[in-house]
Design a protein around this motif. Sequence first.
Motif, PDB file in Angstrom:
ATOM      1  N   ILE A  44       0.805  -1.219   0.000  1.00 47.24           N
ATOM      2  CA  ILE A  44       0.000   0.000   0.000  1.00 47.24           C
ATOM      3  C   ILE A  44       0.835   1.264   0.000  1.00 47.24           C
ATOM      4  O   ILE A  44       0.306   2.344  -0.226  1.00 47.24           O
ATOM      5  N   ASN A  45       2.096   1.143   0.259  1.00 44.57           N
ATOM      6  CA  ASN A  45       2.986   2.296   0.281  1.00 44.57           C
ATOM      7  C   ASN A  45       4.397   1.776   0.086  1.00 44.57           C
ATOM      8  O   ASN A  45       4.595   0.578  -0.083  1.00 44.57           O
ATOM      9  N   ASN A  46       5.368   2.643   0.156  1.00 43.75           N
ATOM     10  CA  ASN A  46       6.754   2.265  -0.109  1.00 43.75           C
ATOM     11  C   ASN A  46       7.151   0.941   0.540  1.00 43.75           C
ATOM     12  O   ASN A  46       7.551   0.011  -0.132  1.00 43.75           O
ATOM     13  N   ASP A  47       7.056   0.886   1.845  1.00 44.85           N
ATOM     14  CA  ASP A  47       7.450  -0.328   2.563  1.00 44.85           C
ATOM     15  C   ASP A  47       6.338  -0.799   3.493  1.00 44.85           C
ATOM     16  O   ASP A  47       6.587  -1.385   4.534  1.00 44.85           O
TER      17      ASP A  47
ATOM     18  N   GLY B  92      -9.158   5.185   3.479  1.00 40.24           N
ATOM     19  CA  GLY B  92      -8.187   6.068   4.129  1.00 40.24           C
ATOM     20  C   GLY B  92      -8.277   6.008   5.641  1.00 40.24           C
ATOM     21  O   GLY B  92      -7.262   6.040   6.336  1.00 40.24           O
ATOM     22  N   LYS B  93      -9.499   5.920   6.162  1.00 42.06           N
ATOM     23  CA  LYS B  93      -9.682   5.837   7.622  1.00 42.06           C
ATOM     24  C   LYS B  93      -9.149   4.514   8.157  1.00 42.06           C
ATOM     25  O   LYS B  93      -8.530   4.480   9.218  1.00 42.06           O
ATOM     26  N   ILE B  94      -9.351   3.428   7.423  1.00 46.28           N
ATOM     27  CA  ILE B  94      -8.839   2.131   7.855  1.00 46.28           C
ATOM     28  C   ILE B  94      -7.318   2.169   7.952  1.00 46.28           C
ATOM     29  O   ILE B  94      -6.736   1.741   8.956  1.00 46.28           O
ATOM     30  N   ILE B  95      -6.682   2.708   6.938  1.00 47.62           N
ATOM     31  CA  ILE B  95      -5.206   2.784   6.935  1.00 47.62           C
ATOM     32  C   ILE B  95      -4.720   3.726   8.024  1.00 47.62           C
ATOM     33  O   ILE B  95      -3.754   3.431   8.724  1.00 47.62           O
TER      34      ILE B  95
END
Length: 95
Positions: A28-31, A85-88
């Motif tokens: 979901i993102n870089n790492d 977005g809220k979950i993350i």
Amino acid sequence: GDKVLVEVPERIKKVLNDYQLNVDITRINNDEFAVVIKEQTREFIGKLSEDIINCMLPEFAFGDVSLKITVSIGISGFTVDCDDGKIIKNANDAM
């Protein structure tokens, strides 16, 4: 770094397979990676998380290069009508 980003989800997948969980690992993102697990107890998720952290303890070896990494896990409950977005954000806050 790129080789570690390939090896990390492979190690996670092995743990998930050990638990007989057929779920996807999503970057979901870089790492950062996400795993969605449905209908399990807090105790089960706690043990699974502990095993995922432990599977990262052995050094990552790539030829002559060995690396030790650390991981952290954020856990967030959600329902299907929750905003992604809220979950993350909740998972990041839990870390």
